[in-house]
Design a protein around this motif. Structure first.
Motif, mmCIF file in Angstrom:
data_model
loop_
_atom_site.group_PDB
_atom_site.id
_atom_site.type_symbol
_atom_site.label_atom_id
_atom_site.label_comp_id
_atom_site.label_asym_id
_atom_site.label_seq_id
_atom_site.Cartn_x
_atom_site.Cartn_y
_atom_site.Cartn_z
ATOM 1 N N GLY A 96 2.126 8.935 -3.372
ATOM 2 C CA GLY A 96 0.878 8.980 -2.637
ATOM 3 C C GLY A 96 0.446 7.650 -2.058
ATOM 4 N N ALA A 97 1.099 6.566 -2.450
ATOM 5 C CA ALA A 97 0.729 5.241 -1.944
ATOM 6 C C ALA A 97 1.507 4.924 -0.665
ATOM 7 C CB ALA A 97 0.983 4.176 -3.005
ATOM 8 N N SER A 98 1.115 3.855 -0.014
ATOM 9 C CA SER A 98 1.633 3.538 1.319
ATOM 10 C C SER A 98 3.130 3.241 1.369
ATOM 11 C CB SER A 98 0.863 2.359 1.912
ATOM 12 O OG SER A 98 1.053 1.204 1.115
ATOM 13 N N LEU A 99 3.721 2.752 0.283
ATOM 14 C CA LEU A 99 5.153 2.425 0.288
ATOM 15 C C LEU A 99 5.983 3.406 -0.546
ATOM 16 C CD1 LEU A 99 5.064 -1.478 -0.043
ATOM 17 C CD2 LEU A 99 5.334 -0.091 2.032
ATOM 18 N N TYR A 100 5.399 4.560 -0.856
ATOM 19 C CA TYR A 100 6.146 5.529 -1.662
ATOM 20 C C TYR A 100 7.470 5.864 -0.962
ATOM 21 C CZ TYR A 100 7.492 9.648 -4.268
ATOM 22 O OH TYR A 100 8.192 10.549 -5.036
ATOM 23 N N GLY A 101 8.552 5.765 -1.712
ATOM 24 C CA GLY A 101 9.884 6.027 -1.181
ATOM 25 C C GLY A 101 10.646 4.771 -0.803
ATOM 26 N N ILE A 102 9.982 3.608 -0.844
ATOM 27 C CA ILE A 102 10.647 2.367 -0.437
ATOM 28 C C ILE A 102 11.887 2.086 -1.291
ATOM 29 C CG2 ILE A 102 9.233 0.831 -1.873
ATOM 30 C CD1 ILE A 102 9.403 -1.208 0.465
ATOM 31 N N ALA A 103 11.866 2.501 -2.552
ATOM 32 C CA ALA A 103 13.002 2.237 -3.440
ATOM 33 C C ALA A 103 14.267 2.958 -2.977
ATOM 34 C CB ALA A 103 12.665 2.628 -4.874
ATOM 35 N N ASN A 104 14.118 3.927 -2.120
ATOM 36 C CA ASN A 104 15.276 4.647 -1.596
ATOM 37 C C ASN A 104 15.793 4.053 -0.292
ATOM 38 O OD1 ASN A 104 15.181 6.592 -3.683
ATOM 39 N ND2 ASN A 104 13.503 7.610 -2.626
ATOM 40 N N SER A 105 15.144 3.033 0.196
ATOM 41 C CA SER A 105 15.563 2.440 1.467
ATOM 42 C C SER A 105 16.581 1.326 1.238
ATOM 43 C CB SER A 105 14.346 1.919 2.235
ATOM 44 O OG SER A 105 13.727 0.880 1.518
ATOM 45 N N VAL A 106 17.167 0.853 2.301
ATOM 46 C CA VAL A 106 18.147 -0.233 2.297
ATOM 47 C C VAL A 106 19.253 0.080 1.275
ATOM 48 C CG1 VAL A 106 18.464 -2.735 2.329
ATOM 49 C CG2 VAL A 106 16.222 -1.791 2.820
ATOM 50 N N ASP A 107 19.802 1.263 1.403
ATOM 51 C CA ASP A 107 20.891 1.714 0.524
ATOM 52 C C ASP A 107 20.544 1.619 -0.953
ATOM 53 O OD1 ASP A 107 22.600 2.333 2.674
ATOM 54 O OD2 ASP A 107 23.244 0.239 2.817
ATOM 55 N N GLY A 108 19.282 1.810 -1.298
ATOM 56 C CA GLY A 108 18.853 1.798 -2.690
ATOM 57 C C GLY A 108 18.726 0.410 -3.295
ATOM 58 N N ARG A 109 18.728 -0.631 -2.486
ATOM 59 C CA ARG A 109 18.670 -2.004 -3.005
ATOM 60 C C ARG A 109 17.260 -2.502 -3.303
ATOM 61 N NH1 ARG A 109 22.045 -6.519 -0.313
ATOM 62 N NH2 ARG A 109 21.530 -7.408 -2.339
ATOM 63 N N ILE A 110 16.252 -1.744 -2.906
ATOM 64 C CA ILE A 110 14.885 -2.201 -3.104
ATOM 65 C C ILE A 110 14.446 -1.928 -4.545
ATOM 66 C CG2 ILE A 110 12.480 -1.941 -2.373
ATOM 67 C CD1 ILE A 110 14.268 -3.274 -0.264
ATOM 68 N N ILE A 111 13.973 -2.978 -5.216
ATOM 69 C CA ILE A 111 13.497 -2.896 -6.595
ATOM 70 C C ILE A 111 11.997 -3.184 -6.589
ATOM 71 C CG2 ILE A 111 13.660 -3.905 -8.909
ATOM 72 C CD1 ILE A 111 16.267 -2.635 -8.257
ATOM 73 N N THR A 112 11.220 -2.321 -7.244
ATOM 74 C CA THR A 112 9.763 -2.461 -7.179
ATOM 75 C C THR A 112 9.142 -2.772 -8.533
ATOM 76 O OG1 THR A 112 9.453 -0.085 -7.440
ATOM 77 C CG2 THR A 112 9.612 -0.926 -5.187
ATOM 78 N N PHE A 113 9.852 -3.527 -9.364
ATOM 79 C CA PHE A 113 9.229 -4.001 -10.595
ATOM 80 C C PHE A 113 9.479 -5.487 -10.743
ATOM 81 C CE2 PHE A 113 12.883 -1.273 -11.430
ATOM 82 C CZ PHE A 113 13.787 -2.104 -12.064
ATOM 83 N N ALA A 114 8.748 -6.117 -11.636
ATOM 84 C CA ALA A 114 8.668 -7.578 -11.741
ATOM 85 C C ALA A 114 10.013 -8.269 -11.928
ATOM 86 C CB ALA A 114 7.734 -7.947 -12.885
ATOM 87 N N GLY A 115 10.071 -9.513 -11.439
ATOM 88 C CA GLY A 115 11.239 -10.356 -11.651
ATOM 89 C C GLY A 115 11.868 -10.919 -10.398
ATOM 90 N N GLY A 116 11.406 -10.531 -9.233
ATOM 91 C CA GLY A 116 11.923 -11.075 -7.976
ATOM 92 C C GLY A 116 10.840 -11.850 -7.256
#
Length: 136
Positions: free
Chosen positions: A82-102
């Protein structure tokens, strides 16, 4: 004239050394990746005892933070259903990580690379990444 700045191998080693010191201090064996301004891997270390699955996580956290020009921890809230970037983790061949450490690395206003840390809790990974950034 166009001038591009990027991290050197020497920079990457300094960043990794600082990350290893912090990870050892807090008891969190970690994988630490450093990418250059183009998102290409410059250096990676897997500390003794660090999780194997975290190798790709560390590299992808570094890539994500550079590609999105923000810390990965700051993507988490907007990546929820429901948020604005929902689904981003599936972009760029699955390389997007949305939890701490980067965390992206800057020199002045220029993004020169990024560091990614994985192996501990989100808070541990973030602490190690912040120590790494401080070394630059």
């Amino acid at each position: 004239m166009l001038t591009l700045a990027s991290l050197s191998l020497s920079d990457a080693k300094r960043i990794i050394n600082a990350a290893e010191a912090k990870a050892t201090q807090i008891g969190s064996p970690s994988n630490v990746a450093v990418v250059d301004a183009g998102g290409n891997l410059v250096a990676h270390v897997r500390m003794d005892g660090a999780q194997l699955a975290s190798i790709s996580h560390s590299i992808n956290k570094a890539f994500t933070s550079l590609a999105c020009k923000t810390a990965t921890k700051d993507l988490a809230a907007d990546a929820q259903p429901g948020a604005s970037l929902y689904g981003i983790a599936n972009s760029v061949d699955g390389r997007i990580i949305t939890f701490a450490g980067g965390i992206p690395l800057k020199s002045g206003d220029a993004f020169v690379g990024a560091v990614g840390v994985s192996g501990g809790t989100a808070d541990q990974d973030q602490a190690v990444a912040e120590a790494a950034v401080a070394a630059l």
